[in-house]
Write a protein that holds these residues in place. Structure first.
Motif, PDB file in Angstrom:
ATOM      1  N   HIS A 378      57.819 -73.796 -18.371  1.00 50.42           N
ATOM      2  CA  HIS A 378      56.388 -74.356 -18.224  1.00 50.42           C
ATOM      3  C   HIS A 378      55.793 -74.870 -17.039  1.00 50.42           C
ATOM      4  N   TYR A 379      56.640 -74.536 -15.960  1.00 55.53           N
ATOM      5  CA  TYR A 379      56.296 -75.191 -14.705  1.00 55.53           C
ATOM      6  C   TYR A 379      54.844 -74.952 -14.394  1.00 55.53           C
ATOM      7  N   GLN A 380      54.526 -73.605 -14.725  1.00 58.44           N
ATOM      8  CA  GLN A 380      53.209 -72.934 -14.158  1.00 58.44           C
ATOM      9  C   GLN A 380      51.888 -73.874 -14.983  1.00 58.44           C
ATOM     10  N   SER A 381      52.020 -74.615 -15.995  1.00 60.18           N
ATOM     11  CA  SER A 381      51.070 -75.342 -16.581  1.00 60.18           C
ATOM     12  C   SER A 381      51.192 -76.720 -16.197  1.00 60.18           C
ATOM     13  N   ILE A 412      59.159 -86.108 -11.785  1.00 62.19           N
ATOM     14  CA  ILE A 412      58.172 -85.517 -10.960  1.00 62.19           C
ATOM     15  C   ILE A 412      58.774 -84.898  -9.851  1.00 62.19           C
ATOM     16  N   ASP A 413      59.855 -85.625  -9.373  1.00 59.26           N
ATOM     17  CA  ASP A 413      60.467 -84.857  -8.127  1.00 59.26           C
ATOM     18  C   ASP A 413      61.357 -83.648  -8.562  1.00 59.26           C
ATOM     19  N   TYR A 414      61.856 -83.672  -9.887  1.00 57.81           N
ATOM     20  CA  TYR A 414      62.675 -82.249 -10.175  1.00 57.81           C
ATOM     21  C   TYR A 414      61.531 -81.407 -10.384  1.00 57.81           C
ATOM     22  N   LEU A 415      60.374 -81.603 -11.205  1.00 57.69           N
ATOM     23  CA  LEU A 415      59.398 -80.378 -11.605  1.00 57.69           C
ATOM     24  C   LEU A 415      58.790 -80.100 -10.134  1.00 57.69           C
ATOM     25  N   THR A 416      58.661 -80.700  -9.131  1.00 55.41           N
ATOM     26  CA  THR A 416      57.826 -80.556  -7.911  1.00 55.41           C
ATOM     27  C   THR A 416      59.160 -79.409  -7.292  1.00 55.41           C
ATOM     28  N   LYS A 417      60.221 -80.085  -7.392  1.00 52.77           N
ATOM     29  CA  LYS A 417      61.319 -79.002  -6.478  1.00 52.77           C
ATOM     30  C   LYS A 417      61.478 -77.639  -7.323  1.00 52.77           C
ATOM     31  N   LEU A 420      58.194 -75.699  -6.106  1.00 57.37           N
ATOM     32  CA  LEU A 420      58.207 -75.401  -4.805  1.00 57.37           C
ATOM     33  C   LEU A 420      59.225 -74.131  -4.427  1.00 57.37           C
ATOM     34  N   GLN A 421      60.363 -74.282  -5.284  1.00 58.19           N
ATOM     35  CA  GLN A 421      61.334 -73.324  -5.161  1.00 58.19           C
ATOM     36  C   GLN A 421      60.773 -71.845  -5.449  1.00 58.19           C
ATOM     37  N   LYS A 422      60.119 -72.026  -6.595  1.00 54.77           N
ATOM     38  CA  LYS A 422      59.347 -70.775  -7.252  1.00 54.77           C
ATOM     39  C   LYS A 422      58.110 -70.075  -6.171  1.00 54.77           C
ATOM     40  N   ALA A 423      57.534 -71.264  -5.577  1.00 57.16           N
ATOM     41  CA  ALA A 423      56.459 -70.822  -4.560  1.00 57.16           C
ATOM     42  C   ALA A 423      57.045 -70.330  -3.521  1.00 57.16           C
ATOM     43  N   LYS A 424      58.096 -70.678  -2.790  1.00 61.14           N
ATOM     44  CA  LYS A 424      58.992 -70.180  -1.710  1.00 61.14           C
ATOM     45  C   LYS A 424      59.388 -68.769  -1.980  1.00 61.14           C
ATOM     46  N   SER A 450      49.151 -77.285  -0.741  1.00 64.45           N
ATOM     47  CA  SER A 450      49.652 -77.163   0.821  1.00 64.45           C
ATOM     48  C   SER A 450      50.435 -78.272   1.225  1.00 64.45           C
ATOM     49  N   ARG A 451      49.737 -79.616   0.850  1.00 63.05           N
ATOM     50  CA  ARG A 451      50.240 -80.766   1.185  1.00 63.05           C
ATOM     51  C   ARG A 451      51.738 -81.187   0.675  1.00 63.05           C
ATOM     52  N   VAL A 452      51.787 -80.707  -0.509  1.00 56.29           N
ATOM     53  CA  VAL A 452      53.236 -81.064  -1.277  1.00 56.29           C
ATOM     54  C   VAL A 452      54.137 -80.134  -0.567  1.00 56.29           C
ATOM     55  N   PHE A 453      53.946 -78.765  -0.365  1.00 52.74           N
ATOM     56  CA  PHE A 453      54.766 -77.920   0.030  1.00 52.74           C
ATOM     57  C   PHE A 453      55.144 -78.357   1.461  1.00 52.74           C
ATOM     58  N   LYS A 454      54.203 -78.876   2.585  1.00 51.26           N
ATOM     59  CA  LYS A 454      54.667 -79.190   3.817  1.00 51.26           C
ATOM     60  C   LYS A 454      55.657 -80.400   3.665  1.00 51.26           C
TER      61      LYS A 454
END
Length: 471
Positions: A378-381, A412-417, A420-424, A450-454
């Motif tokens: 569900h990370y997409q939502s 939150i840190d885990y969800l973000t990871k 961003l891994q999927k985005a990469k 973009s800010r989170v990715f950077k």
């Protein structure tokens, strides 16, 4: 007595400096003179001075080069630089090695005195601090070995091991009878390469070795033989174990082996010999297997059936093994020893509590596996901690604490990871625009994405994408 070396290429300068120091400082001994940098390096290694007066301009290896080489081998040596040039570049280079004293030639007597007194004071303060640390470490080591000997394994034991022996790969005990303390200290220093702790108690000398590699039984027998040949004592050996929580068992084995050897008088070193059929060991293995699975009823039933056959050593063995099962999983245990379990009922309670803790541990792992699967799906939502906690049937607060404790990072840190891994991966596939990828991984605002990715990858999504295309 403070020891000083004078490194100066001018003979008259060296002799004048030596005479000045000897005439004005009764507590400083000039141990040597060096006419060049290479000689200074050699004498620093052989004479071990506390302070070196170092001229910067010398033939061959200059003063700064000599300091660099000496500092790499003996960083405790202090330097007072002497130079005919008031050069900031020299001072800057000297500062890299922590050198604060810099005297211009010809040095005024009061400047030399002040520099020496400042360095002398610094050395004395460091010696006091070093002595205090040694005493503190020795106290910690004694507490550690006492707790291991009395089967009191708690968080402080593991913390001390991590602080003092972070490279420990295995550990074991030796119990020595009929040994002279002074003689044994000398023998152990020659025979044992690994860190160890010594303790004298009840007429015996106990040695706890916390090795930086995994030792075999053959290694321990070879070591004990070397020690025994040099000292003539009886040496009981405990088996080597890889976890600090198992070392109380090694002590019990070494202690029993020492007295067995002294009683039999056949051999003067070795492991404990089993003198009777140990069918009870199979019972202990069965109980431990059930406890590991969290099967309290089966573990209790097996223990009650055979409780009358358990000797005090058997109970101690079972206790140590159960504590080890918990400690390997970083499960906190009560800070008491096996002697606190006075009755059969006390021991049954300990078994029950151990099973409960293990079941809680397994349940926590199950909750987290479910939560991680939910996040992956569900990370997409716009999923939240509260939503995920509800999915695994836990309160948000308990789930948040459990997640941080077991995963090592916040929800939150885990969800973000994950996002961003999927985005990469999507950027590397080069099938979608960055705006589309932002939405696909759960970010509705491409600028925020973009800010989170950077922040996470130290590069913007666009620059990351351009970098891939260039390859």
């Amino acid at each position: 007595m403070m020891r000083i070396l004078i490194a100066e290429d001018e003979l008259l300068e060296r002799k004048a400096m030596r005479k000045f120091i000897e005439d004005n400082f009764s507590d400083i001994d000039v141990v040597g003179e060096a006419e060049n940098g290479r000689k200074a390096i050699t004498l620093a290694n052989t004479l071990a001075p506390d302070i070196i007066f170092m001229d910067i301009k010398m033939p061959g290896i200059n003063g700064l080069e000599a300091i660099e080489q000496i500092n790499s081998v003996t960083p405790s040596i202090k330097f007072i630089l002497v130079s005919a040039y008031d050069s900031f570049d020299y001072a800057k280079k000297a500062m890299r090695f922590g050198i604060k004293e810099y005297i211009l030639k010809p040095g005024k007597k009061d400047e030399i005195v002040k520099a020496l007194l400042r360095v002398q004071k610094e050395i004395e303060e460091e010696r006091v601090q070093s002595q205090e640390k040694m005493q503190s470490d020795q106290l910690l080591k004694e507490r550690l070995i006492m707790k291991l000997m009395h089967h009191t394994i708690d968080e402080s034991v593991m913390e001390t091991q991590r602080d003092l022996y972070p490279d420990m790969k295995s550990g074991f005990f030796l119990v020595c009878s009929g040994a002279d303390w002074g003689q044994l200290e000398e023998t152990l220093a020659r025979c044992i390469a690994d860190p160890y702790i010594l303790l004298q108690s009840e007429g015996n000398i106990t040695v706890c070795v916390l090795a930086q590699k995994i030792h075999s039984k053959a290694d321990l027998l070879t070591l004990a033989r070397k020690i025994q040949l040099d000292s003539g004592m009886f040496i009981g050996i405990g088996y080597p174990y890889t976890h600090i929580g198992q070392l109380p068992k090694s002590y019990s084995e070494a202690y029993a082996a020492c007295f067995q050897l002294a009683g039999e008088q056949n051999s003067r070193y070795g492991f404990l010999k089993r003198t009777k059929e140990r069918a009870i060991d199979e019972v202990i293995s069965t109980i431990l297997d059930e406890v590991t699975k969290g099967n309290n009823e089966q573990a209790i039933a097996t223990f009650k059936k055979h409780a009358s056959r358990f000797s005090s050593a058997d109970r101690e063995n079972l206790y140590i093994e159960m504590k080890s099962i918990l400690l390997k999983r970083d499960i906190a245990t009560e800070e008491h020893s096996v002697s606190a379990l006075k009755s059969t009922q006390d021991f049954q309670t300990f078994i029950t509590m151990s099973c409960l803790k293990l079941n809680e541990y397994y349940q926590s792992k199950q909750y987290l596996m479910q939560a991680k699967t939910y996040i992956q799906n569900h990370y997409q939502s716009a999923i939240t901690l509260e939503e995920t906690a509800s999915f695994v049937n836990l309160s948000p607060n308990y789930f948040s604490n459990l997640f941080k404790q077991e995963i090592g990072e916040t929800f939150i840190d885990y969800l973000t990871k994950v996002r961003l891994q999927k985005a990469k991966e999507l950027i590397e596939e080069n099938l979608y625009s960055l705006k589309e990828i932002s939405y696909m991984v759960g970010y509705k605002d491409p600028n925020y994405f973009s800010r989170v990715f950077k922040k996470y990858y130290h590069d913007s999504p666009k620059r990351f994408q351009q970098g891939i295309f260039k390859k």
